[in-house]
Design a protein around this motif. Structure first.
Motif, short mmCIF file in Angstrom:
data_model
loop_
_atom_site.label_atom_id
_atom_site.label_comp_id
_atom_site.label_asym_id
_atom_site.label_seq_id
_atom_site.Cartn_x
_atom_site.Cartn_y
_atom_site.Cartn_z
N ARG A 146 0.83 -1.21 0.00
CA ARG A 146 0.00 0.00 0.00
C ARG A 146 0.86 1.26 0.00
NH1 ARG A 146 -3.81 1.16 -1.91
NH2 ARG A 146 -4.52 2.69 -0.37
N ALA A 147 1.92 1.26 0.83
CA ALA A 147 2.76 2.45 0.93
C ALA A 147 3.54 2.72 -0.35
CB ALA A 147 3.72 2.30 2.11
N ARG A 148 4.03 1.67 -0.98
CA ARG A 148 4.89 1.84 -2.14
C ARG A 148 4.12 1.94 -3.45
NH1 ARG A 148 9.36 -2.68 -2.29
NH2 ARG A 148 10.14 -1.32 -3.97
N PHE A 149 3.02 1.19 -3.55
CA PHE A 149 2.38 1.04 -4.87
C PHE A 149 0.86 1.24 -4.86
CE2 PHE A 149 5.99 -2.02 -4.64
CZ PHE A 149 6.86 -1.34 -5.49
N GLY A 150 0.30 1.66 -3.74
CA GLY A 150 -1.16 1.70 -3.63
C GLY A 150 -1.80 3.04 -3.87
N LYS A 151 -1.08 3.97 -4.44
CA LYS A 151 -1.63 5.33 -4.58
C LYS A 151 -2.73 5.43 -5.64
CE LYS A 151 2.58 7.67 -3.00
NZ LYS A 151 3.25 6.41 -2.59
N GLY A 152 -2.85 4.44 -6.50
CA GLY A 152 -3.83 4.53 -7.58
C GLY A 152 -5.21 4.04 -7.23
N GLY A 158 -3.07 -0.52 -5.79
CA GLY A 158 -3.92 0.54 -6.34
C GLY A 158 -5.21 -0.01 -6.89
N TYR A 188 -8.35 -1.24 3.77
CA TYR A 188 -8.14 -2.17 2.66
C TYR A 188 -9.16 -3.30 2.71
CZ TYR A 188 -6.27 -6.06 0.01
OH TYR A 188 -6.15 -7.12 -0.85
#
Length: 221
Positions: A146-152, A158, A188
């Motif tokens: 979530r922290a590294r790749f969940g911004k979308g 994401g 989540y």
């Protein structure tokens, strides 16, 4: 396409294959077998051509048969385009692949002590240190993704994808057994639980009349 699955209330691997097919966008027919019924043993013995492994899920696509949830997801990804399931970014995709593989092969303590039971809710459960370690590991992976790749979007990388498909039964387990999780994980889990496909599966589980008693008792440490 035909997908053979077990009880929607209990069969976590069936849920993964079913969600993978939903994610693929392909039409399919689902066939449900009661894995807890007295007839299950005879079904397994007599279904060599239908279920080669004697287990569920199994996907039939014409003459092609795939009998493992990870294999089913990968077959579908190759069929419809891998970007429908996996992140485009190499680094994100590498982590997603590793998380799915780890889910596929690990967390035995959590699986055995907290089997999936969509309809059930337990309070004040006690689980072993081994199961707690599994939970901590899963939460660490969720947090990093979530922290590294969940911004979308609200899912692990994401948008909804293979990692969410494979961790959806874990979400169900955490809800069933009242596992305390940090705020980011609750958000989540809500996104997964409220997803339209997950809601359709939950509705199917609630409509089932089959009960497997061994999965109805509180965990024993």
């Amino acid at each position: 396409m035909k997908l053979i699955i077990g009880n929607k209330n209990y069969s976590s691997w069936s849920l993964r294959a079913w969600l993978a097919l939903k994610q693929s966008g392909l039409s399919f027919e689902e066939l449900i077998v009661n894995i807890g019924g007295e007839e299950w043993a005879s079904v397994r013995r007599e279904s060599g051509e239908i279920m080669p492994s004697g287990k569920v899920p199994v996907l039939w696509d014409g003459e092609t048969v795939i009998w493992d949830s990870f294999a089913i997801l990968e077959y579908l990804a190759d069929k419809v385009g891998r970007e429908r399931f996996w992140p485009k970014d190499d680094t994100a995709r590498g982590m997603a692949l590793s998380m799915v593989a780890e889910m596929h092969s690990s967390y035995q303590a959590l699986r055995s002590q907290c089997p999936m039971n969509v309809r059930k809710r337990f309070e004040g459960v006690r689980i072993s240190d081994e199961a707690k370690a599994d939970i901590v590991r899963i939460l660490q992976l969720w947090a990093e993704a979530r922290a590294r790749f969940g911004k979308g979007g609200p899912f692990l990388f994401g948008t909804f994808g293979a990692a969410d498909v494979f961790y959806a039964p874990v979400v169900s387990r955490f809800i069933t057994y009242g596992i305390a999780v940090p705020g980011f994980a609750r958000v989540y889990m809500e996104a997964v639980w409220e997803h339209e496909w997950m809601q359709a599966w939950i509705e199917g589980a609630e409509d089932e009349r089959w009960v497997i008693e061994q999965y109805e008792a509180a965990p024993r440490t």
